[in-house]
Motif scaffolding. Sequence first.
Motif, mmCIF file in Angstrom:
data_model
loop_
_atom_site.group_PDB
_atom_site.id
_atom_site.type_symbol
_atom_site.label_atom_id
_atom_site.label_comp_id
_atom_site.label_asym_id
_atom_site.label_seq_id
_atom_site.Cartn_x
_atom_site.Cartn_y
_atom_site.Cartn_z
ATOM 1 N N THR A 10 0.839 -1.192 0.000
ATOM 2 C CA THR A 10 0.000 0.000 0.000
ATOM 3 C C THR A 10 0.874 1.241 0.000
ATOM 4 N N PRO B 38 -2.427 -3.512 -3.651
ATOM 5 C CA PRO B 38 -3.705 -4.200 -3.428
ATOM 6 C C PRO B 38 -4.931 -3.300 -3.477
ATOM 7 N N MET B 39 -4.753 -2.000 -3.319
ATOM 8 C CA MET B 39 -5.913 -1.123 -3.234
ATOM 9 C C MET B 39 -5.528 0.290 -3.640
ATOM 10 N N VAL B 40 -6.398 0.948 -4.390
ATOM 11 C CA VAL B 40 -6.164 2.349 -4.728
ATOM 12 C C VAL B 40 -7.347 3.153 -4.208
ATOM 13 N N ASP B 41 -7.152 3.874 -3.116
ATOM 14 C CA ASP B 41 -8.213 4.769 -2.649
ATOM 15 C C ASP B 41 -7.861 6.188 -3.083
ATOM 16 N N SER B 42 -8.646 7.173 -2.633
ATOM 17 C CA SER B 42 -8.432 8.515 -3.183
ATOM 18 C C SER B 42 -7.080 9.100 -2.784
ATOM 19 N N ALA C 78 -10.121 -5.526 -10.657
ATOM 20 C CA ALA C 78 -10.881 -5.171 -9.450
ATOM 21 C C ALA C 78 -10.604 -3.720 -9.064
ATOM 22 N N ILE C 79 -9.362 -3.303 -9.241
ATOM 23 C CA ILE C 79 -9.004 -1.925 -8.885
ATOM 24 C C ILE C 79 -9.588 -0.948 -9.899
ATOM 25 N N THR D 109 -13.130 -0.385 -9.032
ATOM 26 C CA THR D 109 -13.231 0.409 -7.802
ATOM 27 C C THR D 109 -12.958 1.883 -8.091
#
Lengths: 299, 148
Positions: free
Chosen positions: A187, A220-224, A252-253, A256
């Motif tokens: 991350t 694993p994840m892309v948030d703002s 998946a990303i 999202t």
Amino acid sequence: MPEHETAAEHTTPASDVGKFLHRRREQIAQRWADEPLFRTVFTVSRDEAVEAGRVVVDALAQVAESGRVADTDAAGFTAVREQLTRMVASRARFGLTSGQVSTEVDGLRPPAVNLLVGDLHEATPEHLRECTTLLTVLMGTLRLVVLETSLSEGQALIDRQHLELLEAATPVIRLWDGIVAVPLIGTLDSARSQVVMETLLESVVDQQARFAILDITGVPMVDSLVAQHLMKTVAAVRLMGAECVVSGIRPAIAQTIVHLGLDLGTVVTRASLADALGYALNRLGADIVLATPGGAGPR
Amino acid sequence: MSGTVAGVEARLPIRSDLDLVWVRQHVRQAAAALGFGLVDQTKLVTAASELARNTLVYGGGGEMAAEHVCDGRAQGLRLTFRDQGPGIADPERALSDGYTSGGGLGLGLGGARRLVHEFSLDSTPGVGTTVAVTSWAARPPRQREEPR
Ligand SMILES: Nc1ncnc2c1ncn2[C@@H]1O[C@H](COP(=O)(O)OP(=O)(O)O)[C@@H](O)[C@H]1O
Ligand SMILES: [Mg+2]
């Protein structure tokens, strides 16, 4: 010492130990200079070891006179903390654990207590006992102070290793003349993304890169916030005169990101690192010669 | 209704950046345990990351509670983020895309709402903020008619 007799009611074991430390400053420092803790740290000259010992004796005397012999925060220790930290660091570099350093500090106690006992041979057994107990407590507190500094040394070491890990986790790879890539893993927290940005910009300059590829296959994840970091990096690369390509956005990303409402509109993206390299090579005008089976490969 | 899938129910503190890592980790594992597919897991983890960061940054810290909810045969995961921070005076505005009071992208609240099935925001200025979200796992394929 007749003076001692008359002033007996006004002296405390603490002030007696304080006076003893002042009086015997030189002898104590000389003996400590031969103990492992000082001998092994101050290897250049024995005088340095003695001088360092004097500073510690002075600190202990001040603490004894303030009466706070069991208090690691006593003002007297302030003056020696830095020196103790350096000594601990030196022993740690030598491979000693904080427990072993602590044992070495304990080795300073017998020479001091022996001198005290010698000086008090005329005192009452009760007074002798009180004074030696007090000096023992004081030396125990010194041991705690040293332990504290070695623990904060340990924390500093962990922080340093953490930073090194951050850097190790962002290797910039030169893929081609003028094309660099960073495969990002894990991350992108704020600390990581700062390191990524700096490392990438440096290598854009060093390699005179025209293209920088940020591969996020391992993210694993892309948030703002992660997206904001990515876009800042892209913008900074552009300011350096290079073009940035983001590759490896997993399905998946991607879905999202759309729901999140992120607009990566101006960012060039490619499905894989290979696609991104292809794009960059194309833009560089390089000829890509497909390797024939059994052939020698590109070029 | 509360379920019995291990490793789902939890209360996690949100006091530091490191706590955000545990929150994401827990939501990912709980969602996987309840049969969420990869896309749904990622959506919920991303929503949780946004809301937990708001709890930390704007709410001054708080906690997340994770619960297993069932509705008939559907398995759901409810996440509740609570803080005792300044609260949100104008929730409409806070939810609108692009609004930020802190230099973010202003997509956290609105984006989180789009990423989950149910969303509720309850905030009282001067008292605190509670955001609860629920998502449901798509029916596991093995829920076909079983031979009797
Ligand atoms: N828990 C909270 N407590 C107080 N204010 C909040 C909270 N969560 C969100 N806000 C407010 O709502 C705004 C929008 O939040 P968000 O959509 O996540 O965007 P961003 O985090 O980029 O600012 C924030 O800037 C903040 O003013
Ligand atoms: Mg936010």
